[in-house]
Scaffold this active site. Structure first.
Site: not given
Length: 198
Positions: A41-45
């Site tokens: 899961l993306d860093y900013e998600s």
């Protein structure tokens, strides 16, 4: 039997246990030894991240061949019109190829925890929420899809992976389940509720 851990990954936390740049990682949240994330899961998600110490289970969950659907709540900048929704549902031409059809619908503002830092708001530009379910997992796919239809993603929360849902877990909380059968996106899994760490 296999143990599976359902974690609410907070904003700006890496989906890994180490980082040479000093960023927050899963090691700051969950202290179970020898577990690994099933996918990323993306860093900013934010939202649901599954972890296990069972390599076969991780493979069954994360490998594209098994097509575990993933559902996201997406706050976008702008007004999602019918044409934009139709494009998202039918497939978006990205630089790595056309996306598969997705399930997309408008969503009333969900009851989600405040984000720290908060989402930027621009005066006179409304924001709306969408629920998007994908059957594939390309890098930053949801963000690229919404950008293509002029609806930049401001906040992205994954709420489901296959049969597992985020539920009422708050950012940084997790619970465990014990699986008694192979995982299939059609049949789901049998489990008993585990514990929640706050």
């Amino acid at each position: 039997m296999s143990s599976l851990y359902l974690l609410h990954k907070p904003y700006r936390v890496l989906s890994q246990f180490r980082d040479h740049e000093g960023r927050s990682t899963l090691a700051d949240i969950i202290d179970i030894p020898d577990i690994y994330p099933a996918g990323r899961l993306d860093y900013e998600s934010e939202g649901l991240l599954l972890l296990s110490d069972d390599g076969q289970l991780i493979h069954r969950i994360s490998h594209p061949r098994h097509k575990q659907p993933k559902t996201y709540w997406v706050q976008v900048e702008g007004v999602p019109g019918d044409d934009a929704l139709a494009a998202l549902r039918g497939g978006i031409p990205l630089n790595d190829g056309m996306t598969r059809p997705a399930r997309v619908q408008r969503l009333k503002t969900p009851d989600v925890p405040e984000r720290d830092p908060p989402v930027r708001q621009r005066q006179n530009i409304p924001t709306h929420w969408l629920e998007i379910t994908l059957s594939e997992g390309r890098n930053r796919q949801v963000r690229r899809m919404t950008a293509h239809v002029d609806l930049p993603t401001l906040r992205l929360i994954r709420v489901a992976v296959g049969p597992w849902r985020l539920g009422d877990l708050k950012p940084g909380e997790w619970r465990s389940e014990t699986l008694h059968a192979p995982v299939s996106p059609k049949q789901g899994s049998s489990y008993r509720a585990g514990r929640v760490r706050r």
